[in-house]
Each structure stands twice: as C-alpha cells, then as structure tokens.
Scaffold this motif. Structure first.
Motif, short mmCIF file in Angstrom:
data_model
loop_
_atom_site.label_atom_id
_atom_site.label_comp_id
_atom_site.label_asym_id
_atom_site.label_seq_id
_atom_site.Cartn_x
_atom_site.Cartn_y
_atom_site.Cartn_z
N ASP A 25 -5.94 -0.24 -7.27
CA ASP A 25 -7.24 0.43 -7.14
C ASP A 25 -7.66 1.08 -8.47
O ASP A 25 -8.82 1.02 -8.86
CB ASP A 25 -7.20 1.49 -6.03
N GLU A 33 -3.68 3.29 -0.78
CA GLU A 33 -3.82 2.86 -2.17
C GLU A 33 -3.14 1.51 -2.35
O GLU A 33 -1.97 1.36 -2.05
CB GLU A 33 -3.17 3.91 -3.06
N CYS A 66 -1.03 0.81 -9.83
CA CYS A 66 -2.04 1.04 -8.80
C CYS A 66 -3.22 0.10 -9.02
O CYS A 66 -3.96 0.22 -10.00
CB CYS A 66 -2.50 2.49 -8.85
N LYS A 68 0.83 -1.21 0.00
CA LYS A 68 0.00 0.00 0.00
C LYS A 68 0.86 1.26 0.00
O LYS A 68 1.96 1.27 0.54
CB LYS A 68 -0.87 0.03 1.26
N ARG A 125 -1.29 -1.24 -4.24
CA ARG A 125 -0.41 -1.21 -5.41
C ARG A 125 0.31 -2.53 -5.57
O ARG A 125 0.37 -3.33 -4.64
CB ARG A 125 0.63 -0.10 -5.27
#
Lengths: 338, 791
Positions: free
Chosen positions: B684, B600, B682, B584, B602
């Motif tokens: 997300d 986030e 990423c 993250k 990753r």
C-alpha cells in the motif's frame, strides 16, 4: 647475396616448422619487424659498394615480398588449422541441466489467475473486499438475519458481536451494489474463514465470488458462464449440472456439479462413483438483496456464484489434502512452476 | 435426517429401486448423504424349525439339533440349551455372513456334523426394539407365525433401507418423514397420503385437567394443549420401536415413544407432562426470572435469565420451553393423566438459550430451524390418534389453541417473470401441474399467476420462490447455457493494487522465489518466537472463538509465519529457499474494534544461503516494480533482524519496508542454521509512491566523460550518501562505487572508497572547467557532511 639466400632458407624453413599463430607472430617480428633481421639486412646495404646496392636492395625487397606472402599463406593455413582444432576440441555435454527454474506461483494464485483472466475477457471487473467484515455485509445484507438457520451452515469466527472474519466473499456483492447501478459484472477473489479443520476443510480458504446484474440476465446465462469456465479449466468436454439447493441470497439456488475430470464422468473414487463433482454454489440474486442495495428488482435480474479455489485446485491438480496449501513445503510449491 | 424406506412407504407407494429413488430425490433438491441397507451384513440366514434335539455324544455343553429349513432337514449343533423342539429360530447356513462379522461354514463340531449356526440378536444386529425377545444373550426364539425358509431380514425388520437426507436450512418442513414423503411423492409423480389423525374424545375435559396461559406471544406465537386420562404406561409395539430404532432412538414407554414418533414423523416436537405434577393445574408460558434455576431431564441444574423461556406452573418452572422438560414433571411408570404440549417457540430464542446453556436436544434442533403452527395442530392430533391406537389412554375433550392459527399465503405475479428469471418458457399446463403436485393451488389468467401456498411452506414468500419450485421439479437439465448476449457490454479489469501484486509476483518468480500462502492468524507463542522484544498482545485483533490459542490473533506482520515455514522446510532438508508471500497485516487503531481495521497489503520475501548483496538486489527489483526514483536504504531497527544488517527502505521520506539478515536469536528460535535474509514491504505504501507516466528524455549526442574519485573516510560512513552528493548534480548521469580498500596506512576504522562518476550534457560537449566546477561542489559537501577527504 648469400646472406639474402641464407635468410630466405632460414626463414622459410623456420616458417615451415611454425605450428602456432603466436610463434608465427614472433617469427614475423623477428624477420619482418621494424627491427627485424630483414630490416637489419637492408640496413647493411650501406656496407656494400655502391654499384651492388641497387641489386641488393631489389633482392631484399623481393625477399620481403616473398616472405610476406609466405607468412600470409602460413597464417591462413594456421588459422584454418586452429579453426579445425577448435571445432574438433571444443565440446560441451549438452545433455546436462543444472539450473534453478523460475519460482512458482501458489496453486491458489494459478487458479485465481486462470478464472480472473477468463472472466475479465467477458467484461468482469476484479474487486477486493475486507477480510475482517461486519456482520451486516457478511450476513444481514445477504438476507441472513441474526438467528437465521443458514448461519449454522458456516461456523463463524467472531471478533466482536458485530465484526467477524468473513465466511464468504459474498459481502462484496452488497458492497458493490450499494455503490453501483447495473450493468454489474464483478468477481471478488479472496480469503474466507470458517471454524473447521480436516483434510478437506481448512479454517482459511479462498473463494471467488461472481456477480452479474443487468436487464435480461437469466439462469441460462449463469449456466453458460459456468460452462465456459469449466471447459477452460477442465477441458472442452466438461459438462455442468445444476442441482437444487439453498442460499439465502439467491433464489433459485443451485449446487453446481462438473463431470468428474478424473474419470470423465464414468465414475471413480474421486467422484464416489457418481461421475460428478460438486464444485460451487450459485443462483439468481434474491430480489430481497437487490432491493436492500437499492436496485430495482422489477427491472434487473442477476446471477451470483461462489466457488472454492482450493477445491478447484485439488481437482485440477489432484492434490489430496487442503493442508498442503498452507504448509508450503518447497517440494509442493515447486510443482506449480512453469 | 434419517429416513427409513419402510416409513416413507406408509405415505407414498414407492415401487422404484433404491438407486432410482435416490436419484429422483437428488434431482429435486434432497441431497442423500448415505444409503444404508440394514441387512447388508446378514446374508443366507433363514427361519428354521427345530424338529429334533439330542445331547451331543462327545460334549456335554452341546446339543445336536435337526432343523427344517423348508423342505430340507439339516443338522445344527448349538450350545444354547434354551431351544426346544418346535421352536422357530434363525439359522445361518453354509456361506452365510452375520452382522457381527462372522463367516459361517459347514463343519464338524466334536465329530458331529453341523451345517450352520443358530443366530441371536448380535448376529442379526438387532435389539428388542426390532423384535420381541431380542434382548437375550443367545439364540433368538422367533414367533410361531414365522414362516420356515424365509430370509430372516424380512422377519426381524432389517430388510429395509435408511437414507440419510441432507435438508437445506430453508426447508424446515422436510425435517420429518411426512415432509420428505411429500417431496418423494412429487419426485416420483405419485400421491402422498395424509397421516391418520382421527380419535374419539372421552367425557373428561381438557379444561378440567389444566389451564394454559401464554404470557409472551413474541417468543411463543402458538401453543396447543390437550389431555389424556386413564393412561397405561407400557411398552410400545414393535412397529413403533423398530421405526424409532432405525432413526437412532430407543423405545422407552408408549407415551414418550409417541412424542418421539411424532417428532420424526410429523416434525413437531411434543412434550408430555404428568398432570399430577402441575400445581394449581396451571401451565404458564413465560420468560424466566433472572437467576431462576431449573433441572431438566438430563439431571443437571441450569441458571436462567430473562432471555430464556420456561413452561411453568404457579410455583415453579416445569420445563425449558422447546429444549427439555423438567425432571419434576416427566412421565413416570405410575403416571395416569398426561397433558400434551404442541407449540411453536421462536427459533432465535431457542437457539440463544440452547447455545448459552450448552443444552441441545432433538426438540431444540427442530425449533431452531423453525416450526409452523400448522404442524402444531397436525402433530398434536397425530399424537392423540396414536394414544388411541396403542390403547395408551383416553383423549380428553377440547384443546387449548392459543396464538396464531395457520393461514394460506397468496402470491400473485406476472407469468413473464418465469422466463425473465429462468431464460426458458414452461407451458402453462405444466406450470399448473407442477405447482399443484406441491400442494400450491395455482391459477393462470391473462398472464397473471396466482398461487395459494400451504402454511407449512414458510420458505415461499414471493415470485422467485415459486419459480424455484417450478424449475426444480421441471428439471434443471432443461436450462441450456447462454453467454449474456442480451446484457450490456462492460469493460473488465483488475484494480491497480491487483495489477501491482501481479507485477510483484512476476518479478519475484522471475528471481526464482516461490509463492507461499499462510494463515493470516497465529498465536502469541509464534509471534513471540519471531521477535527479540516482548510482544504487546493487546495490540492484536483477537478472534473470540478460535479453533485454538495458536490461531487466535490476527497477524500484524507476515514474518512469523514465513520464519515458521523456513524452519519447517530446512528441517525437511529443503535448502536454498526462495520464498515470498503477498498477504495482509491487520492493524487496529484501537481495541476492541468498533469499526473495520486497516488491512495493509504487504509482501514478505525470504531467502537462505544468499549474500546480503544478492538479497538486497532482489528486494530492490521488487521495489522497482513501483518506482526507482527517490528510493534510499537507511540503517534500520527491527524485532527480527540483525541490528547491524537491517535496512529501512525509504521512499521520499517514508519508510515502506525493511530487510536484512535474520537476527541470530530468531534464527535459533526457528531452527534456522543457515544464512537467512528477510524483507517485508508494504505494498500500500509503495503504491503511494508509484512512478508517474513515462516521459521520454532526449539522448545526448555528445560524448560523456568519466571521472574517478577516491576518498578516505570513517568506516561508518554510508557510501550511498557520498554517491548521492554526485547524483544530485544536474550533469551527472551515474555514480557508482567500484572499490573499497582498508589497510594499515589508512589508519584504524578508516576505509578508502573509489567512485566512478559519469557526466553528460545533452546540449554541448562537456568542458573540463564545467566538470570541475560541478564536482568541486560535491567534494566540498562530501567533506563537510562525511569528513571524507579526496585521496
């Protein structure tokens, strides 16, 4: 006529000496090709007196048939030889192995996956929560008010007065129960943080939180679930033992020991001679926690457990030092490949 | 909590061997961290009596003794000239071991036989707290009543076990010998005696010595005080100092030792003030004034705030409440009148003050865990009893009893709750007998359980607490596993993000990458190493109390830890690295944090000793876990990648990650000398572009047509753009680059590219005219946009 016989002799003897399919093909073109010698011979028919022509033609055709079958025979003979040669000569040292196997999953992932898969099959949903967490969810919602002595059990990293790095995956209990009414069957794997660092403690490690809330959930169900996990992780003979303990968010609270996977319970250095290894903390969800999340504690009961993933992996794979998990030496990682 | 077995035996008749005792204690929830037998190293040392002493014939410094070891007289040579005929002393016989690690053998000293060695405190591992006179440097002269031949361990008090018991934080009542004795009694099914708290009050009145006032009951809910006159400060008896020594304390003087003794035995921190030091004979419990200064017994000066609680007289603070007494009012050798304080201070308050000042004591540690007011009274009375028992003074009449008084608690619940929680039934008479053994008066009537809980059990407040008491004594082994047969069916599964992370793991391990996990925090030094530009430290979420500066900032990128790992592996000769991490990035909108920041998800991917093309394809495979449409690679910029070999992964206009070759400067910073490629994507963002439901499209029955095109264009032109001009045409199935040529005849900075385009139509056989129409569009557009001319 003698030319025909001559050609037959020449062709057959050359054919006889032919040793490869390639030279056979060349020979075939030389004699039987469109511009080959036999065709040339046939063309020379015009130089013959007319009365000899039919016989000559018949002889040439006879020779063509003869040669074609000789070629066919030679070809199959050579093919057979070629096959035998390949079978004899084509050899590989099959003992040699020189390949890169699939990459390996990290042992933390392996243990998380094993446990998740087992519990998903029992109807557990797998959830994730924030690692940077509020004091409320990490402590207060779990019946650990400010200045509670239980906070000393966990050296907390703070970001601000009210925001911290979660010390446990338990905050997900409160986060879920606030949103969802029973039946609840949940696990939450993830990173947790404690201000501690040596061979068996890392400032970062992984936990899996488990929570079940419904009518008729008992301490026996907790034990049954953990026995199911233990036997699948460490073998069918693994036994589970409860010892009294204390966690503010469960009541009763227990420490859970498993029979030592190294010695099978006889006692060894890993289990310090006790035959048991402490693997996790658990208990029946404290009604205070249920109520603060808006769940009727008269109607519903629940159990919760929190296990250390590295701890399980260290026991399961015999890893001596928790720091190896985060150093990520390739020779460490590769051992967990399949 | 250190617990000497001999002390526990004062309260419970423990006859079990130590293993059985420990097991039974563990079973009811007292974890034993360590068991130490104090005499472990002292073996074969006995009491002997010296019957004869003669000068050694060959050595002036030595004496030849004859000693009686109980029915046998043996020769011992010693160099301690203090010994006299008739003395009883410890002797280590042949084969003995001692506390300081000696192995004793018989032998000859300068020609004279010696069958052992006399022992002193060092060999026995004791101090004067254990045995009178054990502060000598030499042979320990024993009391005359020592019996010849006795194992010395029994004589000097080291034939004893000390258990280190781990008490859970809810059981403050167990942080004392008495508290543990109550538990041990339950574990063994025996009685626990009550401590002797009797004493006689003299004529003098407490009220004449001191007036006690509590100003802040919120932080001092109960306060008790009583006096002692005609105090004689002297040494405490051995039975008391040896017990204190076994829990790690030194004997100081009788009054101080009594307070320590009560702290350990009853669990009540006590304080003794020298009454002569209390001005105006007034004790006030109050909050400190801002900036008020105090010098406690440790001699250092501390500055206080209104958060802190002090014990004061009219003019000044004489103690830091619950933490440490003041240097100005402590017990001295000439003290004649004493007032004992026994109180409860709010644990949060003590904790905060103690933390802020960095001042901890046995007393503050107890208060932080919580002290019940019932213990105040018991502790005070026990202390006064000990004063009388030791002849240390006379107890004055009457006590100050300010604030809360102890109360029993009544808990009523349905008996069915027991089965509902535990899943087993326990017979009513067993329920009653277990709870009674815990001093919880219990009645069961018509399925209703009524429990009266003693005040010292402040951890018990509702039915589940009682049920826990029940099961821990009844035994957890009676719980048999069941698998939630009576609960409702639920459907299990992972979140979408979990599933996609798993998919990424499968793809990357399939591509021979190994999974790593790193700490999600690092230090400025590491982050700077991983960036060619200076880093803005103020953007990072900072841990207030990190283990060290190198673990103080939450990561905003996965790269630094990965590079560090690559450097480490290469330095260990681990080559051909293929590594990835799913982790993250912690991104704060504004700092300091007021709400929880974005975390986030990753993935970082790293490979050494590969080509750009190989690595690019691995990265694309990973991206294709989410989608393969709308993905384009565009030249990008990065803090850690080579400016000419860095691509942004763009999906439908959004940059979802970057990859490229490690910047040579960064590679150098981490000692990476081989080609190294790195990607950070990423998850997300990729998830937001994930492909929709799969829908079948018909396969053309008509043959496809392949046309090749060659263009000349500037070196800088990104070929994918040219391919895209074809790919956007409705009939184009694929467009691929199959050759790039550079040569003098093309001119400087020019290249020739050859592209193969496949056309298909699902509905009809393609006509040349149609193909030309379509490709003509593309060719015009390519020429306009890229200046690429058909060759």
């Amino acid at each position: 006529m003698s030319k025909i016989m001559e050609m037959e002799v020449v062709c057959l003897s050359t054919l006889n000496e032919c040793t490869s399919l390639q030279s056979l093909q060349e020979l075939k073109v030389r004699f039987l090709g469109k511009t080959g010698e036999l065709t040339g011979l046939l063309k020379s028919i015009k130089d013959l007196p007319p009365e000899e022509r039919p016989t000559f033609g018949a002889k040439v055709n006879e020779l063509r048939n003869k040669l074609e079958s000789a070629f066919a025979e030679k070809q199959s003979q050579l093919k057979e030889q070629e096959l035998q040669r390949r079978l004899r000569d084509e050899k590989v040292d099959v003992s040699l192995v020189n390949m890169q196997p699939w990459g390996a999953l990290h042992p933390v992932t392996l243990v998380e996956k094993t446990i998740s898969d087992l519990l998903i099959a029992m109807g557990f949903e797998v959830l994730a929560g924030p690692e940077i967490e509020s004091d409320w969810y990490n402590f207060q919602a779990l019946n650990i008010p400010a200045d509670h002595p239980a906070r000393d059990m966990q050296d907390t990293f703070y970001i601000t007065d009210s925001i911290l790095l979660r010390t446990q995956t338990s905050p997900m209990q409160a986060r879920l129960m606030e949103k969802k009414q029973p039946p609840i069957k949940m696990i939450c794997p993830g990173k947790v943080f404690r201000s501690d660092s040596d061979a068996s403690h890392s400032p970062v490690f992984h936990q899996i939180e488990g929570l079940v809330v419904d009518e008729n959930i008992t301490l026996c169900d907790l034990k049954g679930t953990l026995e199911y996990l233990a036997s699948n992780l460490f073998g069918p003979d693994t036994q589970v033992r409860f010892r009294p303990s204390y966690f503010p968010f469960t009541e009763p609270s227990v420490e859970v020991d498993l029979t030592c996977s190294n010695c099978g319970g006889k006692g060894c250095s890993l289990c310090k001679g006790t035959g048991w290894i402490e693997v996790l903390g658990a208990g029946m969800v404290n009604p205070v926690v249920l109520e603060s999340c808006g769940i009727d504690s008269k109607k519903y009961t629940g159990y919760a457990f929190g296990l250390g993933v590295e701890r399980i992996a260290m026991i399961k794979y015999g890893i001596p030092d928790i720091r190896l998990f985060y150093e990520c030496d390739l020779r460490f990682l590769k051992q967990f490949g399949k | 909590m250190k617990l000497p077995l001999s002390w526990i035996r004062e309260y419970v008749d423990v006859t079990e061997d130590i293993q059985t005792l420990c097991k039974k204690m563990v079973d009811i929830g007292l974890e034993i961290e360590e068991v130490v037998y104090l005499g472990e190293k002292v073996n074969n040392v006995v009491v002997c009596q010296i019957v004869d002493i003669a000068q050694h014939p060959n050595a002036e410094r030595l004496l030849c003794c004859k000693v009686d070891i109980g029915g046998e007289i043996i020769p011992i040579v010693t160099n301690d000239h203090r010994v006299q005929v008739g003395n009883k002393v410890p002797v280590a016989l042949h084969g003995a071991t001692t506390a300081n690690g000696l192995n004793i053998k018989k032998g000859k000293m300068r020609g004279e036989e010696s069958l052992g060695m006399f022992c002193g405190p060092e060999e026995l591992g004791i101090t004067a707290d254990y045995y009178p006179g054990a502060d000598v440097d030499g042979v320990l002269i024993l009391a005359d009543d020592a019996v010849v031949g006795t194992d010395i361990r029994k004589v000097v008090g080291i034939d004893d076990y000390v258990l280190d018991v781990c008490v859970t934080s809810n059981r403050q009542d167990c942080n004392s010998v008495l508290g543990l004795a109550r538990e041990v009694a339950v574990a063994l099914g025996k009685e626990c005696k009550q401590p002797d708290v009797t004493y006689t009050e003299c004529e003098a009145k407490t009220a004449d010595l001191v007036t006690a006032v509590v100003q802040d009951y919120d932080v001092c809910p109960s306060y008790f005080m009583q006096g002692v006159v005609d105090v004689k400060i002297e040494k405490s008896p051995i039975w008391m100092t040896s017990r204190l020594a076994k829990v790690g304390l030194h004997g100081i003087n009788n009054l101080v030792d009594i307070t320590n003794y009560v702290l350990y035995e009853i669990g009540q921190p006590m304080h003794a003030f020298d009454q002569a030091d209390i001005s105006d004979k007034t004790i006030i419990v109050r909050r400190a004034k801002d900036g008020e200064k105090i010098i406690p017994l440790d001699g250092k000066e501390y500055t206080l705030t209104t958060e802190d609680l002090v014990i004061a007289d009219k003019s000044r603070a004489v103690g830091l409440a619950g933490i440490m007494g003041g240097a100005n009012s402590g017990i001295k050798d000439e003290t004649t009148t004493v007032v004992f304080e026994s109180a409860t201070f709010a644990r949060g308050n003590i904790r905060r003050t103690s933390r802020r000042l960095g001042l901890r004591s046995d007393s503050s540690a107890r208060f932080e865990k919580g002290i019940e007011c019932a213990t105040n009274i018991l502790g005070l009375n026990r202390a006064l009893h000990l004063v009388e028992q030791l002849g240390a003074g006379k107890v004055t009449q009457g006590a100050y009893c300010l604030g809360k008084m102890p109360e029993n608690k009544t808990i009523v619940f349905d008996e069915s709750r027991i089965e509902k929680l535990l899943g087993i039934t326990i017979a009513e008479d067993r329920i009653i007998s277990i709870l009674q053994s815990l001093n919880i008066q219990t009645f069961i009537e018509n399925g209703v359980v009524t429990c009266i809980v003693p005040p010292y059990r402040d951890d018990i407040s509702r039915d589940c607490d009682i049920i826990e008491e029940l099961i821990r004594v009844y035994g957890y082994d009676n719980i048999t596993g069941t698998l939630m047969e009576k609960s409702r069916i639920t459907s299990g599964g992972k979140t979408e993000k979990h599933n996609y992370c798993d998919k990424v793991r499968t793809i990357l391990t399939g591509l021979r990458y190994n999974e790593c996990i790193f700490y999600p925090f690092g230090g400025k030094a590491l982050f700077e190493k991983a960036s060619v530009n200076p880093i803005d430290e103020s953007k990072y979420i900072r841990v207030l109390n990190p283990i060290g500066e190198e673990l103080s900032l939450m990561a905003r990128e996965l790269a630094p830890n990965m590079f560090q790992c690559v450097g480490l592996n290469l330095s260990r000769k681990n080559n051909n690295l293929r590594l990835f991490e799913i982790g993250k990035a912690y991104l704060a909108d504004s700092l300091p944090l007021t709400t929880l920041p974005a975390e986030e998800q990753r993935v970082s991917i790293c490979a050494t000793e590969v080509t750009f093309e190989q690595f690019r394809d691995d990265v694309l495979q990973t991206i294709y876990a989410f989608t393969n449409s709308g993905v384009s690679l565009v030249r990008g910029e990065s803090n850690c990648l080579h400016p000419g070999i860095c691509a942004n992964v763009v999906i439908d206009g959004e940059v979802c990650g970057q990859f490229g070759k490690l910047h040579p400067q960064i590679a150098n910073n981490f000692g990476i000398e081989v080609d190294c490629y790195y990607a950070e994507l990423c998850i997300d963002k990729l998830l937001a572009h994930k492909r929709g439901a799969i829908k079948f499209s018909p396969i053309s029955k008509f043959p496809s047509v392949t046309r090749d095109f060659a263009f000349v264009c500037d070196e800088d032109v990104a070929v994918q753009g040219i391919l895209d001009e074809f790919l956007c045409l409705p009939l184009v199935e694929s467009a691929t680059l199959f050759d790039v040529y550079r040569g003098e005849q093309l001119g400087k900075d020019k290249k020739s590219i050859a592209i193969s385009v496949v056309f298909t139509d699902a509905t009809k056989t393609l006509q040349d005219k149609e193909i030309e129409k379509q490709s003509g569009k593309a060719l015009r557009s390519i020429q306009e946009k890229y200046g690429a001319v058909l060759r």
